[in-house]
Design an enzyme around this catalytic site. Structure first.
Site, PDB file in Angstrom:
ATOM      1  N   THR A  19      -0.093  -1.507   1.441  1.00  0.00           N
ATOM      2  CA  THR A  19      -1.552  -0.995   1.739  1.00  0.00           C
ATOM      3  C   THR A  19      -2.661  -1.910   1.428  1.00  0.00           C
ATOM      4  O   THR A  19      -3.508  -1.958   2.062  1.00  0.00           O
ATOM      5  CB  THR A  19      -1.634   0.344   0.535  1.00  0.00           C
ATOM      6  N   ALA A  20      -2.154  -2.918   0.339  1.00  0.00           N
ATOM      7  CA  ALA A  20      -3.391  -3.962   0.095  1.00  0.00           C
ATOM      8  C   ALA A  20      -3.776  -4.588   1.449  1.00  0.00           C
ATOM      9  O   ALA A  20      -4.641  -4.989   1.930  1.00  0.00           O
ATOM     10  CB  ALA A  20      -3.013  -4.772  -0.877  1.00  0.00           C
ATOM     11  N   GLU A  23       0.417   7.311  -3.861  1.00  0.00           N
ATOM     12  CA  GLU A  23       0.070   8.504  -2.975  1.00  0.00           C
ATOM     13  C   GLU A  23      -1.333   9.309  -3.543  1.00  0.00           C
ATOM     14  O   GLU A  23      -1.606  10.251  -2.791  1.00  0.00           O
ATOM     15  CB  GLU A  23       1.186   9.427  -3.111  1.00  0.00           C
ATOM     16  N   LYS A  43      -7.727  16.403  -2.961  1.00  0.00           N
ATOM     17  CA  LYS A  43      -7.518  16.250  -4.576  1.00  0.00           C
ATOM     18  C   LYS A  43      -8.964  16.343  -4.971  1.00  0.00           C
ATOM     19  O   LYS A  43      -9.787  15.596  -4.832  1.00  0.00           O
ATOM     20  CB  LYS A  43      -6.891  14.726  -4.943  1.00  0.00           C
ATOM     21  N   VAL A 100       7.446 -15.710   4.269  1.00  0.00           N
ATOM     22  CA  VAL A 100       7.055 -17.053   4.044  1.00  0.00           C
ATOM     23  C   VAL A 100       7.853 -17.657   3.019  1.00  0.00           C
ATOM     24  O   VAL A 100       8.071 -17.160   1.892  1.00  0.00           O
ATOM     25  CB  VAL A 100       5.568 -16.848   3.221  1.00  0.00           C
ATOM     26  N   THR A 133      -6.143   4.591  -9.600  1.00  0.00           N
ATOM     27  CA  THR A 133      -7.124   3.384  -9.145  1.00  0.00           C
ATOM     28  C   THR A 133      -6.893   2.363  -8.352  1.00  0.00           C
ATOM     29  O   THR A 133      -7.674   1.478  -8.086  1.00  0.00           O
ATOM     30  CB  THR A 133      -7.565   3.041 -10.673  1.00  0.00           C
ATOM     31  N   ILE A 181      -5.383   1.530  -5.295  1.00  0.00           N
ATOM     32  CA  ILE A 181      -5.906   1.338  -3.866  1.00  0.00           C
ATOM     33  C   ILE A 181      -7.378   1.224  -4.042  1.00  0.00           C
ATOM     34  O   ILE A 181      -7.979   0.290  -3.335  1.00  0.00           O
ATOM     35  CB  ILE A 181      -5.554   2.668  -3.023  1.00  0.00           C
TER      36      ILE A 181
HETATM   37  C1  LIG Z   1       4.901   3.480  -9.813  1.00  0.00           C
HETATM   38  C2  LIG Z   1       3.601   3.252  -9.131  1.00  0.00           C
HETATM   39  C3  LIG Z   1       2.904   4.346  -8.901  1.00  0.00           C
HETATM   40  C4  LIG Z   1       1.812   3.994  -8.102  1.00  0.00           C
HETATM   41  N1  LIG Z   1       0.849   5.101  -7.804  1.00  0.00           N
HETATM   42  C5  LIG Z   1      -0.467   4.798  -6.927  1.00  0.00           C
HETATM   43  C6  LIG Z   1      -1.188   5.815  -7.123  1.00  0.00           C
HETATM   44  O1  LIG Z   1      -0.949   7.019  -7.242  1.00  0.00           O
HETATM   45  N2  LIG Z   1      -2.406   5.521  -6.462  1.00  0.00           N
HETATM   46  C7  LIG Z   1      -3.054   4.091  -6.128  1.00  0.00           C
HETATM   47  O2  LIG Z   1      -3.818   4.025  -5.866  1.00  0.00           O
HETATM   48  N3  LIG Z   1      -1.887   3.284  -6.254  1.00  0.00           N
HETATM   49  C8  LIG Z   1      -0.750   3.456  -6.947  1.00  0.00           C
HETATM   50  N4  LIG Z   1       0.049   2.310  -7.218  1.00  0.00           N
HETATM   51  C9  LIG Z   1      -0.251   0.944  -6.844  1.00  0.00           C
HETATM   52  C10 LIG Z   1      -0.106   0.917  -5.220  1.00  0.00           C
HETATM   53  O3  LIG Z   1       1.331   1.360  -4.744  1.00  0.00           O
HETATM   54  C11 LIG Z   1      -0.537  -0.428  -4.683  1.00  0.00           C
HETATM   55  O4  LIG Z   1      -1.636  -0.770  -5.345  1.00  0.00           O
HETATM   56  C12 LIG Z   1      -0.472  -0.292  -3.198  1.00  0.00           C
HETATM   57  O5  LIG Z   1       0.725   0.243  -2.530  1.00  0.00           O
HETATM   58  C13 LIG Z   1      -0.753  -1.588  -2.717  1.00  0.00           C
HETATM   59  O6  LIG Z   1       0.471  -2.483  -2.795  1.00  0.00           O
HETATM   60  P1  LIG Z   1       0.626  -3.857  -2.420  1.00  0.00           P
HETATM   61  O7  LIG Z   1       0.103  -3.777  -0.933  1.00  0.00           O
HETATM   62  O8  LIG Z   1      -0.444  -4.937  -3.172  1.00  0.00           O
HETATM   63  O9  LIG Z   1       1.913  -4.555  -2.529  1.00  0.00           O
HETATM   64  P2  LIG Z   1       3.373  -4.023  -1.457  1.00  0.00           P
HETATM   65  O10 LIG Z   1       3.576  -2.693  -1.063  1.00  0.00           O
HETATM   66  O11 LIG Z   1       4.541  -4.535  -2.595  1.00  0.00           O
HETATM   67  O12 LIG Z   1       3.378  -5.124  -0.380  1.00  0.00           O
HETATM   68  C14 LIG Z   1       3.682  -6.547  -0.392  1.00  0.00           C
HETATM   69  C15 LIG Z   1       3.870  -7.016   0.986  1.00  0.00           C
HETATM   70  O13 LIG Z   1       4.235  -8.397   0.857  1.00  0.00           O
HETATM   71  C16 LIG Z   1       4.862  -8.643   1.785  1.00  0.00           C
HETATM   72  N5  LIG Z   1       5.675  -9.895   1.134  1.00  0.00           N
HETATM   73  C17 LIG Z   1       5.879 -10.159  -0.004  1.00  0.00           C
HETATM   74  N6  LIG Z   1       6.784 -11.371   0.078  1.00  0.00           N
HETATM   75  C18 LIG Z   1       6.630 -11.821   1.231  1.00  0.00           C
HETATM   76  C19 LIG Z   1       7.112 -13.058   1.928  1.00  0.00           C
HETATM   77  N7  LIG Z   1       7.746 -14.019   1.172  1.00  0.00           N
HETATM   78  N8  LIG Z   1       6.666 -13.296   3.027  1.00  0.00           N
HETATM   79  C20 LIG Z   1       6.191 -12.480   3.958  1.00  0.00           C
HETATM   80  N9  LIG Z   1       5.456 -11.111   3.537  1.00  0.00           N
HETATM   81  C21 LIG Z   1       5.925 -10.962   2.018  1.00  0.00           C
HETATM   82  C22 LIG Z   1       5.879  -7.463   1.844  1.00  0.00           C
HETATM   83  O14 LIG Z   1       6.947  -7.363   2.928  1.00  0.00           O
HETATM   84  C23 LIG Z   1       4.868  -6.274   1.762  1.00  0.00           C
HETATM   85  O15 LIG Z   1       4.483  -6.037   3.236  1.00  0.00           O
HETATM   86  C24 LIG Z   1       1.338   2.622  -7.623  1.00  0.00           C
HETATM   87  C25 LIG Z   1       2.112   1.674  -8.063  1.00  0.00           C
HETATM   88  C26 LIG Z   1       3.237   1.840  -8.629  1.00  0.00           C
HETATM   89  C27 LIG Z   1       4.331   0.696  -8.995  1.00  0.00           C
END
Ligand SMILES: Cc1cc2nc3c(=O)[nH]c(=O)nc-3n(C[C@H](O)[C@H](O)[C@H](O)COP(=O)(O)OP(=O)(O)OC[C@H]3O[C@@H](n4cnc5c(N)ncnc54)[C@H](O)[C@@H]3O)c2cc1C
Length: 519
Positions: free
Chosen positions: A28-29, A62, A91, A198, A357, A359
Site C-alpha cells: 500500500t505504501a 483494512e 466506517k 533488490v 493510522t 495508511i
Molecule cells: C497486524 C497489522 C494490522 C494492520 N492494520 C492496519 C489498518 O487497519 N489500517 C491501516 O491503516 N494500517 C494497518 N496496518 C499497517 C498497514 O498494513 C501498512 O501500513 C500498509 O500495508 C503499508 O505496508 P507497506 O507497503 O509499508 O509494506 P508491505 O505491504 O510489507 O510491502 C513491502 C513491499 O516491499 C517489497 N520488498 C521488500 N523487500 C524487497 C526487495 N528486497 N526487493 C524488492 N521488493 C521488496 C515487497 O515485495 C512489498 O511489495 C496494519 C499492520 C499490521 C502489521
C-alpha cells in the site's frame, strides 16, 4: 483531523533537480506514494517502482480514517468504484469494548459532537448536565455515533436546514485490492514497474547517498532519490543507511498479531470493532464479502496458541483459513528521511492498528515530502524539518494509542495491571492531568486527532473531569436542558432518515456477485 496540501508550487527544473525517483516496494505504501507523486510531479520525473512477488506484501491494513478521502479527490478516483473494487464498506468510527473495565463499550466516532452555542466547546455544557435528571451520555450528541449504533449510513456533508455538522466517514477495504486499484489508476507510462528483488544497495563513497540498486536479475537501477517502502525490513533506510530505530515497546508492549478472514455473519456494521482481550485486543472489520479479524497481543503474557484460540473462539463466522502470524516492534525510524532516502509505511515505523493510522501516515508523509520536494543535494535544513514534523506527528499518534492502555481500570490480568501502572510520556501525562482537573483539551499544531477524538477516548476510558468551564453556566437550567434535548431530537430525526448501511452499500458500491454466489 488536519489535511495537508498535496500539491506543491510549480517546480523549476535545472541540473540539480531530481529527475529519477526510485520506489522500492509495492505494498500500500509503495503504490500510494507512486500514485500521489506521479499525479503531482509525473511530467517532471521518471518514476520507477520495484516490487517482488516472491517477498509479497504484509496483506493487512483494512481500516482507515476520514483523511483517506482526500486521496480520491487528489487522484480523481470515484469513491463508489473504488469501494466496489476493494469490496469496501463505510466506517463511522471505532467501537472500543472492554478497555476501561470489562463490559464497557464506547465508540470513538469521527465528526463533531453537539453544537457550540458560545465560546467554549460543547462538551463543557454536557459535563455540566452530568448527574441531572434525564442526563444522557456524550455519544447521544454525535450524529456519527448514533448512526453507527443504528447501523445506518448515507453520505451527508451537512445536515440541511440545521447547524449540525454532517456525517464524517472513512472506509474498510481489502488491503491488497486497494494497492491494486491505485496501481491501475496511475496514468499510463507515469510509473515504470519492475518485478524483481533488490539484492544490493550501492552508496556513494563521497557522501553516503544511495547511488544505485542491484536487482536479482543483475540489472543496476540508478536514481537521484529513493523511497523505501520495503516494509518492516527497511531495506534502504536501515539495511543500507543504518538509520536506527526508536523502540516504543515499553509504552505499547504488543508485539505480535494474528490475522484471519472469516465468512460474513451478523450485521454489516458501519464501524470497526476493537475488543480488549487478556493480553491485547482483537479487531473486526466488516467488508462486503467477508470479515477481517485479527488479534494484536503481547507475547510476554500470552502464547501464540492461546492467542489463536482466543481469536478463533470469537469470530462471528467460519474462518476462511488459518490465522497468519505477524511480528512487529512498535516505534519509529530515528530519521524517516536520511540523505537521499525517504522511508514510508512499515519501513518508517509501526504503531498498532488500534486507530487505523498507518495508511494515513503514508499519505501525510507523501504530502509533506511534496511540500518540501528537494533537489539532489537534499539540504539538511529541509531534511531536518521533514523529520521534525514527522516525529511530532508520530509521537502524538503514539500518545493517543498509549492513552487507551494507560487509562484502564482492568486488573484482571498481568498485562492490564502492567498497562495501568506503566510510566507514560510526560506530554500525555500533562494532557490527562489537564483534562481530569478542568475538562480542557487542546489540539496542537497539525496533530492528527482532534479535541473530540481525545475527549471520547478519555471519557470512554473513564477519565472524568472534576469540573466544567465556568462559561457553561451562562445558560440557566431550563435553557441547558432545552439546548441538549434539541440536539438529541435533531440527531434522532436525521438518523431515522438514513438507510441501513448494508442497503446503502448494496445500492452505491455493491460488488457484482460471482456466478457461484448466484446459484
Ligand atoms: C497486524 C497489522 C494490522 C494492520 N492494520 C492496519 C489498518 O487497519 N489500517 C491501516 O491503516 N494500517 C494497518 N496496518 C499497517 C498497514 O498494513 C501498512 O501500513 C500498509 O500495508 C503499508 O505496508 P507497506 O507497503 O509499508 O509494506 P508491505 O505491504 O510489507 O510491502 C513491502 C513491499 O516491499 C517489497 N520488498 C521488500 N523487500 C524487497 C526487495 N528486497 N526487493 C524488492 N521488493 C521488496 C515487497 O515485495 C512489498 O511489495 C496494519 C499492520 C499490521 C502489521
Amino acid at each position: 483531523m488536519g489535511t495537508q496540501q498535496m500539491t506543491p508550487g510549480p517546480l523549476s527544473m535545472n541540473e540539480t533537480s531530481i529527475r529519477r525517483l526510485v520506489i522500492v516496494g509495492g505494498g500500500t505504501a509503495g503504490w500510494l506514494a507512486a500514485a500521489l507523486i506521479a499525479r503531482a510531479l509525473g511530467s517532471k520525473l521518471e518514476i520507477r517502482l520495484i516490487e517482488s512477488a516472491e517477498i509479497g506484501t504484509v496483506g493487512v491494513g483494512e481500516a482507515t480514517i476520514p483523511q483517506i478521502r482526500h486521496i480520491n479527490t487528489f487522484l480523481g478516483l470515484d469513491e463508489d468504484d473504488m469501494l466496489r473494487f476493494t469490496h469496501g464498506t463505510f466506517k463511522l468510527g471505532v467501537q472500543l469494548n472492554d478497555w476501561g473495565r470489562l463490559g464497557d463499550s464506547y465508540i470513538h466516532a469521527f465528526g463533531d459532537i453537539g453544537l457550540k452555542p458560545g465560546l467554549i466547546p460543547f462538551h463543557h455544557y454536557w459535563l455540566r448536565s452530568r448527574g441531572r435528571p434525564g442526563a444522557q451520555n456524550l455519544w447521544a450528541y454525535s450524529l456519527n455515533a448514533m448512526a453507527a449504533a443504528a447501523h445506518r449510513f448515507a453520505r451527508m456533508d451537512t445536515v440541511p436546514n440545521s447547524p449540525l455538522g454532517g456525517i464524517r466517514y472513512a472506509y474498510h477495504f481489502d488491503a491488497s485490492r486497494y494497492g491494486q486499484y491505485l496501481r491501475e489508476h496511475i496514468a499510463p507510462g507515469a510509473v515504470r514497474r519492475t518485478e524483481g528483488k533488490v539484492v544490493e544497495v550501492k552508496l556513494s563513497a563521497e557522501d553516503g547517498f544511495i547511488e544505485s540498486l542491484r536487482l536479482d536479475s543483475g540489472e543496476i537501477v540508478e536514481g537521484d532519490f529513493f523511497i523505501d517502502c520495503s516494509g518492516f525490513r527497511g531495506l534502504l533506510i536501515e539495511g543500507a543507511l543504518e538509520t536506527g530505530y526508536e523502540n516504543w515497546q515499553h509504552w505499547l508492549p504488543c508485539d505480535r498479531a494474528l490475522a484471519v478472514a472469516s465468512e460474513r455473519a451478523g450485521p454489516m456494521r458501519p464501524y470497526t470493532q476493537a475488543t480488549a482481550r487478556t493480553a491485547g485486543w482483537q479487531w473486526r472489520i466488516p467488508l462486503q464479502h467477508r470479515t477481517g479479524n485479527g488479534h494484536v497481543y503481547c507475547s510476554r503474557f500470552i502464547s501464540d496458541d492461546e492467542a489463536a484460540a482466543q481469536l478463533l473462539a470469537s469470530l462471528e463466522g467460519e474462518p476462511l483459513g488459518d490465522p497468519r502470524p505477524l511480528r512487529f516492534v512498535t516505534g519509529m525510524r530515528k530519521l524517516a528521511w536520511n540523505r537521499n532516502c525517504l522511508a514510508l509505511g512499515l519501513a518508517a515505523g509501526f504503531m498498532e492498528p488500534l486507530e487505523s493510522t498507518s495508511i494515513h501516515l503514508v499519505q501525510s508523509g507523501v504530502s509533506r515530502f511534496l511540500a518540501m520536494f528537494p533537489d539532489r543535494y537534499c539540504d539538511p535544513r529541509v531534511v531536518n524539518e521533514y523529520n521534525r514534523q514527522t516525529r511530532f506527528e508520530y509521537e502524538r499518534v503514539r500518545d493517543f494509542l498509549i492513552l487507551h492502555y494507560k487509562a484502564t481500570e482492568r486488573e484482571d490480568t498481568r498485562f492490564w495491571k502492567l498497562c495501568g501502572s506503566m510510566d507514560i510520556p510526560s506530554e500525555l501525562a500533562r494532557r490527562i492531568a489537564l483534562f481530569r482537573r478542568s475538562g480542557l483539551i487542546f489540539r496542537e499544531a497539525d496533530e492528527l486527532f482532534t479535541e473530540t477524538g481525545w475527549l471520547q477516548v478519555m471519557l470512554g476510558q473513564r477519565i472524568e473531569p472534576m469540573q466544567h468551564h465556568p462559561l457553561a453556566d451562562e445558560l440557566d437550567d431550563s435553557q441547558l436542558a432545552g439546548f441538549l434535548s434539541d440536539i438529541r431530537t435533531l440527531i434522532g430525526r436525521v438518523v431515522e432518515t438514513l438507510p441501513p448501511h448494508e442497503q446503502f452499500v448494496a445500492r452505491s458500491c455493491g460488488r457484482p456477485m460471482a456466478a457461484t454466489e448466484l446459484c
